[in-house]
Design an enzyme around this catalytic site. Structure first.
Site, PDB file in Angstrom:
ATOM      1  N   PRO A 179       0.796  -1.235   0.000  1.00  0.00           N
ATOM      2  CA  PRO A 179       0.000   0.000   0.000  1.00  0.00           C
ATOM      3  C   PRO A 179       0.829   1.287   0.000  1.00  0.00           C
ATOM      4  CG  PRO A 179       0.059  -0.929   2.191  1.00  0.00           C
ATOM      5  CD  PRO A 179       0.841  -1.872   1.328  1.00  0.00           C
ATOM      6  N   CYS A 180       1.486   1.569  -1.116  1.00  0.00           N
ATOM      7  CA  CYS A 180       2.287   2.790  -1.185  1.00  0.00           C
ATOM      8  C   CYS A 180       1.399   4.031  -1.148  1.00  0.00           C
ATOM      9  CB  CYS A 180       3.185   2.779  -2.418  1.00  0.00           C
ATOM     10  SG  CYS A 180       2.287   2.648  -3.960  1.00  0.00           S
TER      11      CYS A 180
END
Lengths: 158, 200
Positions: free
Chosen positions: B168-169
């Site tokens: 989850p950047c």
């Protein structure tokens, strides 16, 4: 060596390759020939050093598979009582386009002539590619097409 | 029977039945399916997902690059033995559906980190630990990856994330609270943060 994604080969050649298997391996063995050709191709693919003629490479594998399947079927010992059953189970060639004799005649050609006629006539394969497939000279490829078609014409009009 | 033999052959061939599909289970069983991929529809547009026997290796937004380019890139970087095999990605596809419907907060599919190296790999592994609905900053993930001053490098690492959404950047923001950039465009980052309740 930059090889295209294998999926691209599958998309591009599946239909022609299956028809080629029908022509060379016959109705009963076409499915096996088709699957085993792809498996063998996948096995060898990452080590391939040239990607400029993948179709010829693929069809050469199929031709060899068809010959192997034919031989292994011929050699397989069959108990006598099973013979009748096996013959009955052999799938009949469906009648298509009113030309089953033509297809049967193609199947009866020697393997190289059969491959040559199919690839040249149906796929329009160039002679240099066909020569690579047959592992022969271009002259020999031409000769195989010529001889094959000659025999077919004789059979067909007989 | 006046038809030319070549015409007759061509016609006959054209009426032959078409091929049965390649037996992908047999291919996989023989260890010959190095990379399997599929496309998935999502609220962020179609995604290309790819898996190796080790796990999910790539998730790509389409639009900037099309499916063909993504697949070609994977063929070059991982293996040319890459095939479209949606059934090998059933778990990934199901988890993504659930996530986008707001019914899943954690991805359980194993990850294959093959497309990451060095510092980028460290940054992305740290990023994978940020929970649903939480956020971090570029400086924090740089620090947790062992180089607190490599903030810009951390930004680049996140920008090259091969598995956005699942890694989850989008949960990494600038220190001042500004959103910062995103691989798939900042609108997608906003969408994901809104989905997770971070943005109103």
């Amino acid at each position: 060596m930059k090889l295209p994604p294998f999926q691209a080969l599958l998309d591009e050649h599946s239909t022609d390759l299956y028809r080629f298997c029908l022509a060379t391996a016959g109705w009963g063995e076409a499915d096996d020939c088709f699957q085993e050709t792809w498996i063998a191709a996948l096995r060898a693919y990452p080590k391939l050093r040239r990607a400029d003629n993948l179709r010829a490479w693929l069809f050469r594998i199929a031709q060899n598979k068809a010959i192997d399947l034919h031989r292994s079927r011929g050699r397989r010992p069959v108990p006598v009582e099973a013979v009748a059953e096996m013959t009955a189970a052999e799938p009949e060639a469906p009648v298509f386009d009113g030309q089953p004799e033509l297809w049967a005649a193609l199947r009866d050609l020697p393997p190289k002539q059969r491959t040559a006629v199919y690839c040249r006539t149906v796929l329009g394969m160039p002679y240099d590619e066909l020569a690579e497939l047959l592992e022969s000279s271009e002259d020999a490829a031409r000769h195989n097409v010529f001889e094959g078609l000659k025999k077919l014409r004789e059979e067909w009009s007989a | 029977m006046n038809e030319h033999i070549e015409t007759a052959l061509r016609k006959a061939a054209a009426t032959l039945p078409s091929a049965a599909p390649l037996d992908l289970q047999r291919v996989a069983g023989a260890g010959l399916l190095d990379v399997a991929y599929a496309t998935v529809d999502s609220p962020l547009g179609p995604l290309v997902v790819a898996t190796t026997p080790r796990g999910l290796v790539r998730l790509a937004y389409t639009g900037l690059r099309d499916e063909g380019q993504v697949v070609e890139d994977l063929a070059g970087r991982l293996s040319p033995r890459i095939l479209e095999a949606p059934e090998r990605l059933d778990d990934v596809r199901r988890e993504l559906d659930e996530y986008f419907e707001g019914r899943r907060v954690d991805f359980e599919v194993p990850i294959d980190w093959s497309l990451t190296r060095g510092f980028t790999g460290k940054v992305l592994r740290q990023t994978a630990r940020i929970g649903y609905g939480k956020t971090s900053t570029y400086a924090e993930v740089a620090g947790r990856a062992g180089s607190p001053r490599a903030v810009r490098a951390a930004g680049n690492a996140l920008g090259s994330n091969p598995i956005p959404v699942v890694v989850p950047c989008h949960r990494v923001l600038r220190s001042g609270g500004a959103l910062g950039g995103y691989t798939g465009g900042v609108e997608r980052k906003e969408f994901l943060l809104r989905l997770e309740g971070v943005l109103a």
